[in-house]
Design a protein around this motif. Sequence first.
Motif, PDB file in Angstrom:
ATOM      1  N   VAL A  27     -53.587 -56.379  41.362  1.00  0.00           N
ATOM      2  CA  VAL A  27     -53.151 -57.728  41.696  1.00  0.00           C
ATOM      3  C   VAL A  27     -52.387 -57.689  43.019  1.00  0.00           C
ATOM      4  CG1 VAL A  27     -51.699 -59.658  40.966  1.00  0.00           C
ATOM      5  CG2 VAL A  27     -53.011 -58.359  39.272  1.00  0.00           C
ATOM      6  N   PRO A  28     -52.674 -58.600  43.951  1.00  0.00           N
ATOM      7  CA  PRO A  28     -51.984 -58.574  45.247  1.00  0.00           C
ATOM      8  C   PRO A  28     -50.472 -58.720  45.103  1.00  0.00           C
ATOM      9  CG  PRO A  28     -53.884 -60.042  45.316  1.00  0.00           C
ATOM     10  CD  PRO A  28     -53.688 -59.663  43.880  1.00  0.00           C
ATOM     11  N   VAL A  29     -49.745 -57.989  45.914  1.00  0.00           N
ATOM     12  CA  VAL A  29     -48.284 -58.069  45.930  1.00  0.00           C
ATOM     13  C   VAL A  29     -47.839 -58.443  47.341  1.00  0.00           C
ATOM     14  CG1 VAL A  29     -47.867 -56.465  44.040  1.00  0.00           C
ATOM     15  CG2 VAL A  29     -48.169 -55.580  46.356  1.00  0.00           C
ATOM     16  N   HIS A  30     -46.643 -58.983  47.445  1.00  0.00           N
ATOM     17  CA  HIS A  30     -46.132 -59.445  48.733  1.00  0.00           C
ATOM     18  C   HIS A  30     -45.328 -58.355  49.444  1.00  0.00           C
ATOM     19  CE1 HIS A  30     -47.048 -63.523  47.247  1.00  0.00           C
ATOM     20  NE2 HIS A  30     -47.076 -63.846  48.534  1.00  0.00           N
ATOM     21  N   ALA A  31     -45.480 -58.296  50.748  1.00  0.00           N
ATOM     22  CA  ALA A  31     -44.578 -57.488  51.570  1.00  0.00           C
ATOM     23  C   ALA A  31     -43.307 -58.281  51.834  1.00  0.00           C
ATOM     24  CB  ALA A  31     -45.259 -57.117  52.890  1.00  0.00           C
ATOM     25  N   LEU A  32     -42.233 -57.561  52.096  1.00  0.00           N
ATOM     26  CA  LEU A  32     -40.936 -58.188  52.374  1.00  0.00           C
ATOM     27  C   LEU A  32     -40.430 -57.682  53.712  1.00  0.00           C
ATOM     28  CD1 LEU A  32     -38.427 -59.859  51.482  1.00  0.00           C
ATOM     29  CD2 LEU A  32     -37.549 -57.756  50.445  1.00  0.00           C
ATOM     30  N   ALA A  33     -40.165 -58.603  54.627  1.00  0.00           N
ATOM     31  CA  ALA A  33     -39.601 -58.258  55.936  1.00  0.00           C
ATOM     32  C   ALA A  33     -38.120 -58.595  55.925  1.00  0.00           C
ATOM     33  CB  ALA A  33     -40.314 -59.024  57.038  1.00  0.00           C
ATOM     34  N   GLN A  34     -37.280 -57.636  56.323  1.00  0.00           N
ATOM     35  CA  GLN A  34     -35.830 -57.816  56.298  1.00  0.00           C
ATOM     36  C   GLN A  34     -35.204 -57.353  57.610  1.00  0.00           C
ATOM     37  OE1 GLN A  34     -35.376 -55.361  52.624  1.00  0.00           O
ATOM     38  NE2 GLN A  34     -34.104 -57.061  51.891  1.00  0.00           N
ATOM     39  N   VAL A  35     -34.055 -57.940  57.909  1.00  0.00           N
ATOM     40  CA  VAL A  35     -33.247 -57.482  59.043  1.00  0.00           C
ATOM     41  C   VAL A  35     -32.268 -56.434  58.513  1.00  0.00           C
ATOM     42  CG1 VAL A  35     -31.678 -58.147  60.884  1.00  0.00           C
ATOM     43  CG2 VAL A  35     -33.418 -59.751  60.105  1.00  0.00           C
ATOM     44  N   THR A  36     -32.337 -55.222  59.035  1.00  0.00           N
ATOM     45  CA  THR A  36     -31.445 -54.158  58.581  1.00  0.00           C
ATOM     46  C   THR A  36     -30.447 -53.745  59.655  1.00  0.00           C
ATOM     47  OG1 THR A  36     -33.157 -52.541  59.173  1.00  0.00           O
ATOM     48  CG2 THR A  36     -33.058 -53.262  56.880  1.00  0.00           C
ATOM     49  N   GLY A  37     -30.508 -54.376  60.813  1.00  0.00           N
ATOM     50  CA  GLY A  37     -29.539 -54.092  61.880  1.00  0.00           C
ATOM     51  C   GLY A  37     -29.623 -55.144  62.954  1.00  0.00           C
ATOM     52  N   GLY A  38     -28.465 -55.625  63.399  1.00  0.00           N
ATOM     53  CA  GLY A  38     -28.447 -56.645  64.430  1.00  0.00           C
ATOM     54  C   GLY A  38     -28.668 -58.039  63.873  1.00  0.00           C
ATOM     55  N   GLU A  39     -28.997 -58.971  64.771  1.00  0.00           N
ATOM     56  CA  GLU A  39     -29.183 -60.376  64.414  1.00  0.00           C
ATOM     57  C   GLU A  39     -30.543 -60.861  64.900  1.00  0.00           C
ATOM     58  OE1 GLU A  39     -27.091 -62.199  62.715  1.00  0.00           O
ATOM     59  OE2 GLU A  39     -25.345 -60.854  62.669  1.00  0.00           O
ATOM     60  N   LEU A  40     -31.087 -61.866  64.188  1.00  0.00           N
ATOM     61  CA  LEU A  40     -32.359 -62.440  64.602  1.00  0.00           C
ATOM     62  C   LEU A  40     -32.229 -63.235  65.900  1.00  0.00           C
ATOM     63  CD1 LEU A  40     -33.919 -63.644  61.221  1.00  0.00           C
ATOM     64  CD2 LEU A  40     -34.643 -61.729  62.641  1.00  0.00           C
ATOM     65  N   ARG A  41     -31.032 -63.746  66.168  1.00  0.00           N
ATOM     66  CA  ARG A  41     -30.763 -64.442  67.432  1.00  0.00           C
ATOM     67  C   ARG A  41     -29.837 -63.540  68.243  1.00  0.00           C
ATOM     68  NH1 ARG A  41     -32.130 -69.570  67.884  1.00  0.00           N
ATOM     69  NH2 ARG A  41     -30.392 -70.116  69.259  1.00  0.00           N
ATOM     70  N   LEU A  42     -30.331 -63.019  69.354  1.00  0.00           N
ATOM     71  CA  LEU A  42     -29.593 -62.018  70.110  1.00  0.00           C
ATOM     72  C   LEU A  42     -29.836 -62.203  71.600  1.00  0.00           C
ATOM     73  CD1 LEU A  42     -31.497 -58.623  70.031  1.00  0.00           C
ATOM     74  CD2 LEU A  42     -32.451 -60.671  68.987  1.00  0.00           C
ATOM     75  N   PHE A  43     -28.952 -61.587  72.394  1.00  0.00           N
ATOM     76  CA  PHE A  43     -29.119 -61.585  73.845  1.00  0.00           C
ATOM     77  C   PHE A  43     -30.142 -60.524  74.251  1.00  0.00           C
ATOM     78  CE2 PHE A  43     -24.693 -63.406  74.035  1.00  0.00           C
ATOM     79  CZ  PHE A  43     -25.040 -64.580  74.699  1.00  0.00           C
ATOM     80  N   SER A  44     -30.808 -60.754  75.353  1.00  0.00           N
ATOM     81  CA  SER A  44     -31.674 -59.727  75.915  1.00  0.00           C
ATOM     82  C   SER A  44     -30.818 -58.494  76.232  1.00  0.00           C
ATOM     83  CB  SER A  44     -32.361 -60.238  77.190  1.00  0.00           C
ATOM     84  OG  SER A  44     -31.397 -60.691  78.138  1.00  0.00           O
ATOM     85  N   GLY A  45     -31.388 -57.322  75.973  1.00  0.00           N
ATOM     86  CA  GLY A  45     -30.651 -56.074  76.165  1.00  0.00           C
ATOM     87  C   GLY A  45     -29.981 -55.583  74.903  1.00  0.00           C
ATOM     88  N   GLU A  46     -29.908 -56.421  73.865  1.00  0.00           N
ATOM     89  CA  GLU A  46     -29.332 -56.002  72.587  1.00  0.00           C
ATOM     90  C   GLU A  46     -30.441 -55.513  71.653  1.00  0.00           C
ATOM     91  OE1 GLU A  46     -25.330 -58.769  72.388  1.00  0.00           O
ATOM     92  OE2 GLU A  46     -27.131 -59.480  71.351  1.00  0.00           O
ATOM     93  N   ASP A  47     -30.046 -54.982  70.480  1.00  0.00           N
ATOM     94  CA  ASP A  47     -30.995 -54.389  69.540  1.00  0.00           C
ATOM     95  C   ASP A  47     -31.046 -55.183  68.242  1.00  0.00           C
ATOM     96  OD1 ASP A  47     -31.039 -52.438  71.473  1.00  0.00           O
ATOM     97  OD2 ASP A  47     -29.911 -50.960  70.291  1.00  0.00           O
ATOM     98  N   VAL A  48     -32.226 -55.158  67.611  1.00  0.00           N
ATOM     99  CA  VAL A  48     -32.378 -55.658  66.252  1.00  0.00           C
ATOM    100  C   VAL A  48     -33.379 -54.756  65.540  1.00  0.00           C
ATOM    101  CG1 VAL A  48     -34.201 -57.312  66.872  1.00  0.00           C
ATOM    102  CG2 VAL A  48     -32.862 -57.658  64.793  1.00  0.00           C
ATOM    103  N   GLN A  49     -33.113 -54.499  64.275  1.00  0.00           N
ATOM    104  CA  GLN A  49     -33.956 -53.597  63.494  1.00  0.00           C
ATOM    105  C   GLN A  49     -34.536 -54.338  62.298  1.00  0.00           C
ATOM    106  OE1 GLN A  49     -32.861 -49.289  62.830  1.00  0.00           O
ATOM    107  NE2 GLN A  49     -32.644 -49.994  60.721  1.00  0.00           N
TER     108      GLN A  49
END
Length: 308
Positions: A27-49
Amino acid sequence: MNTLSGSIALLMLLGSVRCQGVDPTPVPVHALAQVTGGELRLFSGEDVQLRCSVPEDPLSSWRYQWFLNGVLTSSAEVYHLKNAHVLQTGSYTCQGEKDLKEWPYLISSLQSDLLNVHVDGGWVLLQAPTEPLIIEEVLTMTCRVRDDPLLVEVNFYKGDVKIRTQKKKDLVFPSATLDDQGTYWCKATWLQDFKYQSAQSLKFSVIVLDKLSSPVLTIDDGEVNPVKGSTVVLRCSTQLNTREKGHTIEYYYMNNATLLGPSSSKDTHTIQRVEDDDTGVYTCKARVRVLNLERWSNELKLKVEPSY
């Protein structure tokens, strides 16, 4: 046995399995995408994981792919945007795939929900919840200035109206209401190299949800003038928004304020073979007993027409 004969035999075997009604596909299962570091809204030059997983099947050996606006951009469990640039702004999803010992030998998960990453190339950035809030939750907005200089003044706006002037970069609403939903932006003034600098952020929409949305009562086939003797299916559509799972919605259906039977756990009510006395004004009520919540729907006028 030559290669062609072997291929034909394999296809016949697979066809036999299908004909016997055996479907080994999980049976199909869903993938889950999460933020594990940083922010989804960030300045250029910063990091997000970002990290991808399949929580419904965590013990399998999944391989992962990341997509930016639908285009494959990485094959890794963890996708790290280092020194992010503006062109990496967009909607990210991920998907897992794994090998099977039996046909079809390879299966993919369903894609994850979107993660909307905004990489800002300007001087001022408004950080606010990227996911919808539920009423009574804390709403925090932060007016960030690149390189974190000494702030002199920060102005917060909702639409075109200034709602707060302060020196702190954080604006906090301890208990969000539906009225707090809207489009926000901020303007900051700061001191840098003994000079006053000023800039404003882009606008950002904050969404606040009611715990139980007002139901919308409709007829499944859209016919509000059914012919006598036909079947009518009323649908009471609502949405329960809570962080806790497992709450049950009870539905009540009424015609001219008269209750049509006991409560139901179904969002539909069927009237078999409508008669003249089924003509009337219908409403429905959605109730979550444990949360002491109830909402009434719109009125729906139904008129039964004679059959010829």
